[in-house]
Design a protein around this motif. Sequence first.
Motif, PDB file in Angstrom:
ATOM      1  N   ARG A 297       2.209  -2.738  -4.167  1.00  0.00           N
ATOM      2  CA  ARG A 297       3.318  -4.276  -5.010  1.00  0.00           C
ATOM      3  C   ARG A 297       4.601  -3.585  -5.732  1.00  0.00           C
ATOM      4  O   ARG A 297       4.991  -4.817  -5.433  1.00  0.00           O
ATOM      5  CB  ARG A 297       2.252  -5.199  -6.303  1.00  0.00           C
ATOM      6  N   TYR A 298       4.882  -2.567  -5.029  1.00  0.00           N
ATOM      7  CA  TYR A 298       5.600  -2.133  -5.556  1.00  0.00           C
ATOM      8  C   TYR A 298       6.255  -1.315  -4.310  1.00  0.00           C
ATOM      9  O   TYR A 298       7.992  -0.165  -4.223  1.00  0.00           O
ATOM     10  CB  TYR A 298       6.021  -0.972  -6.161  1.00  0.00           C
ATOM     11  N   ARG A 299       5.959  -1.314  -3.013  1.00  0.00           N
ATOM     12  CA  ARG A 299       6.793  -0.763  -1.995  1.00  0.00           C
ATOM     13  C   ARG A 299       6.958  -1.597  -1.016  1.00  0.00           C
ATOM     14  O   ARG A 299       6.560  -3.114  -0.633  1.00  0.00           O
ATOM     15  CB  ARG A 299       6.205   0.376  -1.217  1.00  0.00           C
ATOM     16  N   ALA A 300       8.021  -1.586   0.042  1.00  0.00           N
ATOM     17  CA  ALA A 300       8.731  -2.380   0.752  1.00  0.00           C
ATOM     18  C   ALA A 300       7.462  -1.844   1.706  1.00  0.00           C
ATOM     19  O   ALA A 300       7.229  -1.335   3.441  1.00  0.00           O
ATOM     20  CB  ALA A 300      10.009  -1.783   1.338  1.00  0.00           C
ATOM     21  N   ALA A 301       6.281  -2.906   1.982  1.00  0.00           N
ATOM     22  CA  ALA A 301       4.665  -2.417   3.227  1.00  0.00           C
ATOM     23  C   ALA A 301       5.445  -3.502   4.082  1.00  0.00           C
ATOM     24  O   ALA A 301       6.146  -4.410   4.591  1.00  0.00           O
ATOM     25  CB  ALA A 301       3.284  -3.527   2.090  1.00  0.00           C
ATOM     26  N   TYR A 302       4.646  -3.096   5.770  1.00  0.00           N
ATOM     27  CA  TYR A 302       4.336  -3.732   6.961  1.00  0.00           C
ATOM     28  C   TYR A 302       3.015  -4.354   6.565  1.00  0.00           C
ATOM     29  O   TYR A 302       2.144  -4.194   6.356  1.00  0.00           O
ATOM     30  CB  TYR A 302       4.225  -2.738   7.596  1.00  0.00           C
ATOM     31  N   ALA A 303       3.798  -5.545   6.974  1.00  0.00           N
ATOM     32  CA  ALA A 303       2.510  -6.860   7.192  1.00  0.00           C
ATOM     33  C   ALA A 303       2.253  -7.282   8.350  1.00  0.00           C
ATOM     34  O   ALA A 303       3.566  -7.469   8.835  1.00  0.00           O
ATOM     35  CB  ALA A 303       3.238  -8.237   6.459  1.00  0.00           C
TER      36      ALA A 303
ATOM     37  N   LYS B 194      -0.491 -11.108  -4.097  1.00  0.00           N
ATOM     38  CA  LYS B 194       0.512 -12.347  -4.036  1.00  0.00           C
ATOM     39  C   LYS B 194       1.436 -11.767  -3.097  1.00  0.00           C
ATOM     40  O   LYS B 194       2.391 -12.885  -2.252  1.00  0.00           O
ATOM     41  CB  LYS B 194       1.387 -12.671  -5.519  1.00  0.00           C
ATOM     42  N   TYR B 195       1.899 -10.428  -3.249  1.00  0.00           N
ATOM     43  CA  TYR B 195       2.391  -9.665  -2.407  1.00  0.00           C
ATOM     44  C   TYR B 195       2.528  -9.530  -1.299  1.00  0.00           C
ATOM     45  O   TYR B 195       3.193 -10.496  -0.448  1.00  0.00           O
ATOM     46  CB  TYR B 195       3.237  -8.796  -3.520  1.00  0.00           C
ATOM     47  N   ALA B 196       1.463  -9.898  -1.181  1.00  0.00           N
ATOM     48  CA  ALA B 196       0.402  -9.403   0.284  1.00  0.00           C
ATOM     49  C   ALA B 196       1.425 -10.453   1.309  1.00  0.00           C
ATOM     50  O   ALA B 196       1.836 -10.957   2.287  1.00  0.00           O
ATOM     51  CB  ALA B 196      -0.725  -8.827   0.703  1.00  0.00           C
ATOM     52  N   LYS B 197       0.981 -12.474   0.612  1.00  0.00           N
ATOM     53  CA  LYS B 197       1.253 -13.315   1.305  1.00  0.00           C
ATOM     54  C   LYS B 197       2.530 -13.395   1.070  1.00  0.00           C
ATOM     55  O   LYS B 197       3.058 -14.343   1.973  1.00  0.00           O
ATOM     56  CB  LYS B 197       0.417 -14.620  -0.019  1.00  0.00           C
ATOM     57  N   SER B 198       3.245 -13.242   0.193  1.00  0.00           N
ATOM     58  CA  SER B 198       4.957 -12.748  -0.011  1.00  0.00           C
ATOM     59  C   SER B 198       5.204 -12.486   1.410  1.00  0.00           C
ATOM     60  O   SER B 198       6.719 -13.114   2.020  1.00  0.00           O
ATOM     61  CB  SER B 198       5.457 -12.945  -1.314  1.00  0.00           C
ATOM     62  N   LEU B 199       4.941 -11.527   2.246  1.00  0.00           N
ATOM     63  CA  LEU B 199       5.104 -10.819   2.508  1.00  0.00           C
ATOM     64  C   LEU B 199       4.728 -11.269   4.389  1.00  0.00           C
ATOM     65  O   LEU B 199       4.712 -10.944   5.776  1.00  0.00           O
ATOM     66  CB  LEU B 199       4.561  -9.494   3.076  1.00  0.00           C
TER      67      LEU B 199
END
Length: 614
Positions: free
Chosen positions: A336-342, A365-370
């Motif tokens: 949740r605190y890294r710039a993840a590739y989606a 939530k973060y995955a959905k936002s990506l």
Amino acid sequence: MCGIVGAIADRDVVPVLIEGLKRLEYRGYDSAGIAVVDAGKAPDRQVRRVRRTGRVSEMESAAQGEHFAATLGIGHTRWATHGGVTEANAHPHISHGVALVHNGIIENHEAQREKLAALGYRFESQTDTEVIAHLIHHHLAAGSDLLIALQKTVKELTGAYALAVVSRAEPERLVCARMGCPLLVGLGEGENFVASDVSAIIQATRQVIFLEEGDTVDISRTSVAIYDADDARVEREVHVSDVSLASLELGPYRHFMQKEIHEQPRAIADTIEAAIDAGGFPASLFGQRADEVLRGIEGVQILACGTSYYAGMTARYWIEAISGLPCSVEIASEYRYRAAYANPRHLIVTISQSGETLDTMEALKYAKSLGHLHTLSICNVPESAIPRASELVCYTRAGAEIGVASTKAFTTQLAALFQLAVVLGKLHGKIEAQAEAQYLEELRHLPGSVQHALNLEPQIAAWAERFAGKENALFLGRGLSYPIALEGALKLKEISYIHAEAYPAGELKHGPLALVDDTIPVVFIAPNDRLLEKVKSNMQEVRARGGELFVFADHDSNFSESAGVHVIRTPRHTGVLSPVVHTIPVQLLAYHTALARGTDVDKPRNLAKSVTVE
């Protein structure tokens, strides 16, 4: 953190509050308290409070000694976050006749503390919670009623909270709020309740409403009014809890952890029942739209914490081997605190026993936002937050898990994830009917294999006596057994307080071998699979350095005991499902080692069952 209970009724609610707190003890805590509103007339009416560090029973004795009785009250078990374990930091907190209890963390409490201090408020604790009490009183003093004061207050808070609030000025009212932490309302006849966990109020009612993010609620004896984040009146669905009182009682067992270890054959059987009844692995095991969703994905990303993360690590081996899809596993609090590739065509799988794990919820939530479109929750608690936020859901049917150290939740997660791997293999054309039938047969025999592993308990208890005097241990495994080594080390740490590490056995010579001497027990998870000969070589490396070996092997593994080499064999090799069966011995080893060391098995120090703060 960590447990909330509240009640308003025509009867004395103090016994309800105390019983509720006792049922919340499993979540982990270091202090407990209750606050009640006297039945007297204003201005003589008071909020009375009793708090104690230590166990609920100590607080109960104090409440009885002070003859507590009331028709309105709130209670709390605290797990320290802001401020040490002291009575002053224990909940409930009071500000000028306003009492409240709080789960969660208020991130802007320091700024609010400065503002309130400038207004003349004095602080008696080191907690972030006391800020909320003063803010509510501040709005009350400006002319708001209790509900509006709460609604104004939460709009000034940044962070996570579940709140229950009472006031001496309004003795017929209990108001609550929820953001990021679980909270539910229990409905009775002429009485109503609030709790962070249904187990706290199951003795009084089974009718519950799960509050949504941003909800506030106004509760009287005869009514419940719920408002959304915009303060608009809303209706929420009423659920009938299927938690049984029997699941919350010890029965013939010494500890809940022991009970839950022995409940695993039944829990696994319940979890796989739908597949057995269907005679295969239909996509509908994961929801009505699962066939369409799972056919279209190109990969899987698993997000979880703690024990659930190890379940995800195991699932990666299964998913990639059976379905041919790439699978990654990540600790939710890191993701949740890294710039993840989606990749929107990757399925996000979240795993949580409680369904309320804050880091996992925020990672979802973060995955959905990506831009991730498809989500699946593996969870043990119906209607909890993470399943409600997910497109697809699989409930593990483990039943209530009271012991802080997870056992049956873990093995049922593994059973659910194995089913997911086979479903994906079918939908993506990687397995034929014959292979599906073979996987189903192996799954059908799994509860019996787990029971056979439980029958090893006397031998494992004897090993535990040797572990009890140690301060360090190593757990090693290869392939599918490596996550089980991690889980074994975690269990030993959690409840016996022995420092334990786990590594892939092939990594020994890359550093961990330096730790090995004749004082450190080394546990090997060694099923009779294609890596067995490699594992035997790793064992020789340990013995050559004087390490004492404790080997969990299969019945048909070619091991012999000798000086410094101890072997316990499970009855038979269970193939691809061996991680589930080999979990049982490491759970029993941790349990009996903790018994031998005299630690608190069900309530290990510093730990909470449901982690709803960062």
